[in-house]
Design a protein around this motif. Structure first.
Motif, PDB file in Angstrom:
ATOM      1  N   GLY A   1      -5.503  -8.308  -0.672  1.00 23.87           N
ATOM      2  CA  GLY A   1      -5.940  -7.177   1.324  1.00 23.87           C
ATOM      3  C   GLY A   1      -7.161  -8.790   1.226  1.00 23.87           C
ATOM      4  O   GLY A   1      -8.088  -9.209   2.210  1.00 23.87           O
ATOM      5  N   VAL A   2      -7.815  -8.835   0.079  1.00 26.26           N
ATOM      6  CA  VAL A   2      -9.518  -9.598   0.319  1.00 26.26           C
ATOM      7  C   VAL A   2      -8.952 -11.026  -0.026  1.00 26.26           C
ATOM      8  O   VAL A   2      -9.513 -11.827   0.687  1.00 26.26           O
ATOM      9  CB  VAL A   2      -9.860  -8.931  -1.168  1.00 26.26           C
ATOM     10  CG1 VAL A   2     -11.462 -10.538  -1.122  1.00 26.26           C
ATOM     11  CG2 VAL A   2     -10.860  -7.909  -1.431  1.00 26.26           C
ATOM     12  N   CYS A   3      -7.867 -11.769  -0.557  1.00 23.36           N
ATOM     13  CA  CYS A   3      -7.070 -12.990  -0.652  1.00 23.36           C
ATOM     14  C   CYS A   3      -6.521 -13.602   0.720  1.00 23.36           C
ATOM     15  O   CYS A   3      -6.554 -14.324   1.126  1.00 23.36           O
ATOM     16  CB  CYS A   3      -6.615 -12.980  -1.309  1.00 23.36           C
ATOM     17  SG  CYS A   3      -7.231 -13.183  -3.197  1.00 23.36           S
TER      18      CYS A   3
ATOM     19  N   VAL B   1      -3.235  -4.095  -4.415  1.00 25.42           N
ATOM     20  CA  VAL B   1      -3.624  -3.839  -2.565  1.00 25.42           C
ATOM     21  C   VAL B   1      -4.263  -4.404  -2.353  1.00 25.42           C
ATOM     22  O   VAL B   1      -5.127  -4.828  -1.894  1.00 25.42           O
ATOM     23  CB  VAL B   1      -3.371  -3.002  -2.360  1.00 25.42           C
ATOM     24  CG1 VAL B   1      -3.580  -2.515  -0.942  1.00 25.42           C
ATOM     25  CG2 VAL B   1      -2.184  -1.717  -2.672  1.00 25.42           C
ATOM     26  N   CYS B   2      -6.021  -4.005  -3.184  1.00 27.19           N
ATOM     27  CA  CYS B   2      -7.578  -4.369  -3.221  1.00 27.19           C
ATOM     28  C   CYS B   2      -7.755  -6.357  -3.180  1.00 27.19           C
ATOM     29  O   CYS B   2      -7.799  -6.866  -2.290  1.00 27.19           O
ATOM     30  CB  CYS B   2      -7.812  -3.615  -3.757  1.00 27.19           C
ATOM     31  SG  CYS B   2      -8.084  -1.961  -3.883  1.00 27.19           S
ATOM     32  N   VAL B   3      -6.940  -6.564  -3.406  1.00 24.03           N
ATOM     33  CA  VAL B   3      -6.573  -8.213  -4.423  1.00 24.03           C
ATOM     34  C   VAL B   3      -6.083  -9.196  -3.405  1.00 24.03           C
ATOM     35  O   VAL B   3      -6.641  -9.894  -2.179  1.00 24.03           O
ATOM     36  CB  VAL B   3      -6.415  -8.974  -5.837  1.00 24.03           C
ATOM     37  CG1 VAL B   3      -6.291 -10.313  -6.078  1.00 24.03           C
ATOM     38  CG2 VAL B   3      -7.284  -8.207  -6.713  1.00 24.03           C
TER      39      VAL B   3
ATOM     40  N   ASN C   1       2.753   2.193  -3.133  1.00 26.17           N
ATOM     41  CA  ASN C   1       1.149   2.624  -4.192  1.00 26.17           C
ATOM     42  C   ASN C   1       0.719   4.157  -4.332  1.00 26.17           C
ATOM     43  O   ASN C   1       1.050   5.003  -5.088  1.00 26.17           O
ATOM     44  CB  ASN C   1      -0.484   1.497  -4.623  1.00 26.17           C
ATOM     45  CG  ASN C   1      -0.749   2.014  -5.187  1.00 26.17           C
ATOM     46  OD1 ASN C   1      -0.861   2.510  -6.258  1.00 26.17           O
ATOM     47  ND2 ASN C   1      -2.439   2.113  -4.487  1.00 26.17           N
TER      48      ASN C   1
ATOM     49  N   ALA D   1      -2.706  -0.799  -7.552  1.00 25.62           N
ATOM     50  CA  ALA D   1      -4.281  -0.357  -7.412  1.00 25.62           C
ATOM     51  C   ALA D   1      -4.927  -1.646  -6.842  1.00 25.62           C
ATOM     52  O   ALA D   1      -5.359  -2.265  -5.461  1.00 25.62           O
ATOM     53  CB  ALA D   1      -4.724   0.901  -6.995  1.00 25.62           C
ATOM     54  N   ILE D   2      -4.450  -2.178  -7.496  1.00 28.88           N
ATOM     55  CA  ILE D   2      -5.731  -3.215  -7.692  1.00 28.88           C
ATOM     56  C   ILE D   2      -5.052  -4.478  -7.209  1.00 28.88           C
ATOM     57  O   ILE D   2      -5.261  -5.513  -6.646  1.00 28.88           O
ATOM     58  CB  ILE D   2      -5.978  -3.768  -9.174  1.00 28.88           C
ATOM     59  CG1 ILE D   2      -7.032  -3.265  -9.792  1.00 28.88           C
ATOM     60  CG2 ILE D   2      -6.498  -5.824  -9.346  1.00 28.88           C
ATOM     61  CD1 ILE D   2      -6.988  -3.749 -11.484  1.00 28.88           C
TER      62      ILE D   2
ATOM     63  N   ASN E   1      -5.842 -17.165  -4.638  1.00 25.77           N
ATOM     64  CA  ASN E   1      -4.881 -15.631  -5.150  1.00 25.77           C
ATOM     65  C   ASN E   1      -3.450 -16.137  -6.246  1.00 25.77           C
ATOM     66  O   ASN E   1      -3.082 -15.398  -7.280  1.00 25.77           O
ATOM     67  CB  ASN E   1      -4.077 -15.326  -3.783  1.00 25.77           C
ATOM     68  CG  ASN E   1      -3.174 -13.913  -4.252  1.00 25.77           C
ATOM     69  OD1 ASN E   1      -2.090 -13.562  -3.880  1.00 25.77           O
ATOM     70  ND2 ASN E   1      -3.676 -12.940  -4.836  1.00 25.77           N
TER      71      ASN E   1
ATOM     72  N   LYS F   1      -3.075   2.269 -11.672  1.00 30.37           N
ATOM     73  CA  LYS F   1      -3.904   1.491 -11.277  1.00 30.37           C
ATOM     74  C   LYS F   1      -3.521   0.021 -11.059  1.00 30.37           C
ATOM     75  O   LYS F   1      -4.642  -0.704 -10.259  1.00 30.37           O
ATOM     76  CB  LYS F   1      -4.346   1.653 -12.871  1.00 30.37           C
ATOM     77  CG  LYS F   1      -5.008   3.093 -12.844  1.00 30.37           C
ATOM     78  CD  LYS F   1      -5.507   3.905 -13.577  1.00 30.37           C
ATOM     79  CE  LYS F   1      -5.900   4.136 -14.899  1.00 30.37           C
ATOM     80  NZ  LYS F   1      -6.276   4.360 -15.577  1.00 30.37           N
TER      81      LYS F   1
ATOM     82  N   ALA G   1       0.915  -1.153  -0.127  1.00 27.26           N
ATOM     83  CA  ALA G   1      -0.313   0.074   0.303  1.00 27.26           C
ATOM     84  C   ALA G   1       1.160   0.886   0.239  1.00 27.26           C
ATOM     85  O   ALA G   1       0.986   2.282  -0.516  1.00 27.26           O
ATOM     86  CB  ALA G   1      -1.012   0.239   1.350  1.00 27.26           C
TER      87      ALA G   1
END
Length: 420
Positions: free
Chosen positions: A345-347, A341-343, A218, A338-339, A381, A335, A215
């Protein structure tokens, strides 16, 4: 990373004898659910193996891909590929039957590999993000080091070593230090499965620190791009010709740069497009900045004029064009990060949090199916990574086209094949 542990309730006491009896009487899944889960698991294995194998093959076939940053993509693909070829296939029968039937020795091997590969995948993601961070914010220094293969290999080996040290010794020697085992004969999970303070400490290095690092990289890239946008706007204002001026200027540009003999000829041939100068534009004092010589000719009504040569910073037209090209590329990097970081975190966040909570309450406060869902997110992931990293780069896509569509490449070598 973990093991199949049938759903427990608050009345279960996790002593050796009671745990063994509890596991021996584990429930059997309905037939239709076994079929559905089998199809989903096999599909996931195919996607992981195929996606990461394509990345590895592209790196082997196309020598132009062998740059420092792409070595890190290869390292990530290897770890994810092994997840699909070893960890998941071994786990599938264990997951469906609730019983480990491969012996204690293979159990430890599987646990070491599972924890090692998942952790190495995380560390590779951090390494790739850091490499992208350097390419944007330390462009001159990065270009000078981007072809250093030995340095890249050293970082790759360090990733695997650190990933092993995080969990490997604990998996192998935990039982020796405690003097007893809490794992029943028919099950396979790590001895520290319910040791919350160890899991919290390990998770700090495996998830929390990597997530904050990715993060941070990014955010730094975003701030760098925003600052350069403002610099380019200021450059445009400086170069704007005043309206109503009686004089006109005739300008030509000569871009100069000392090219190292160690650089590939292809890079030297496209300096105008590829060597985009430092990330902080409009800095004439930077030794890596492009120097532009401007021929200025004042035109009078009689056609006479004065000629002046001067050195300008990259704020001039070619400098702005090349800086604009780099800016466009860096926006894409921002970009993608950013994707990422999100993926990431979700995984990883659900599994990490539930693992610590589950260990703290000895498995009595978290329903097993929730833990099982978060556990599979980790392996998901490994299926997503090939699409987040190499497949987002045109150089890898061209290599994939050569592998998947060799005839199309021979007929139209100058056209990038989008689909077969």
């Amino acid at each position: 990373m973990g093991a199949y542990i049938p759903e427990s309730n608050s009345s279960v006491n996790f002593s050796n004898r009671d745990t063994a009896a509890f596991y021996e009487n584990g429930t059997v899944l309905p037939g239709y659910l076994v079929v559905i889960l089998s199809v989903l698991m096999v599909t996931l294995v195919i996607v992981i193996v195929a996606g990461n194998a394509l990345v590895i093959m592209a790196f082997i076939v196309d020598k132009t891909l062998r740059t420092q940053s792409n070595y890190f993509f290869l390292n990530l693909a290897i770890s994810d590929f092994l997840v699909g070829t070893f960890c998941i296939p071994v786990y599938i029968p264990y997951n469906l039957t609730g019983r480990w039937m491969l012996g204690r020795g293979l159990c430890k091997v599987w646990l070491v590999m599972d924890y090692l590969l998942c952790t190495a995948s995380v560390f590779n993601i951090v390494l790739i993000s850091y490499d992208r961070f350097l390419s944007v914010t330390r462009a001159v220094r990065y270009r000078a080091q981007r072809n250093m293969t030995r340095q890249a290999v050293t970082k790759m080996v360090a990733v695997w070593l650190l990933a092993f040290l995080l969990y490997g010794p604990a998996i192998i020697f935990w039982e020796s230090f405690t003097g007893h085992s809490i794992v029943p004969a028919s099950q396979c999970f790590a001895q520290f499965y319910f040791t919350w303070y160890f899991l919290l400490s390990a998770s700090t290095f495996e998830f929390f620190a990597p997530f904050v690092s990715v993060a941070f990289f990014n955010l730094c890239i975003y701030l760098n791009i925003r600052r350069r946008n403002k610099s380019m706007s200021a450059c445009a204002e400086d170069l704007r010709t005043p309206r109503g001026s009686a004089a006109a200027w005739s300008v030509f540009f000569v871009k100069t740069r000392k090219v190292s003999s160690s650089e590939p000829a292809a890079i030297s041939a496209v300096i105008e497009d590829e060597d985009l100068g430092p990330s902080s534009s409009c800095d004439p004092g930077d030794p890596g900045a492009t120097q532009t010589f401007i021929h200025r000719k004042r035109l009078s009504p009689r056609g006479s004029g004065a000629v002046v040569f001067e050195s300008r910073s990259p704020c001039s037209a070619p400098g702005r064009r090349t800086q604009g090209s780099r800016l466009t590329r860096d926006k894409k990097i921002a970009k993608s990060l950013a994707i990422i970081v999100c993926v990431f975190g979700v995984c990883w966040a659900p599994y990490t949090l539930l693992m610590i909570i589950r260990a703290a309450c000895s498995g009595t406060c978290v329903e097993h199916y929730w833990y099982e869902m978060t556990f599979w997110l980790l392996w998901l992931n490994s299926a997503i990574n090939p699409f987040l990293y190499p497949l987002c780069h045109s150089s890898f896509r061209r290599a994939f086209s050569k592998i998947l569509c060799p005839k199309g490449q021979s007929v139209q070598p100058q056209i990038e094949i989008q689909s077969c």
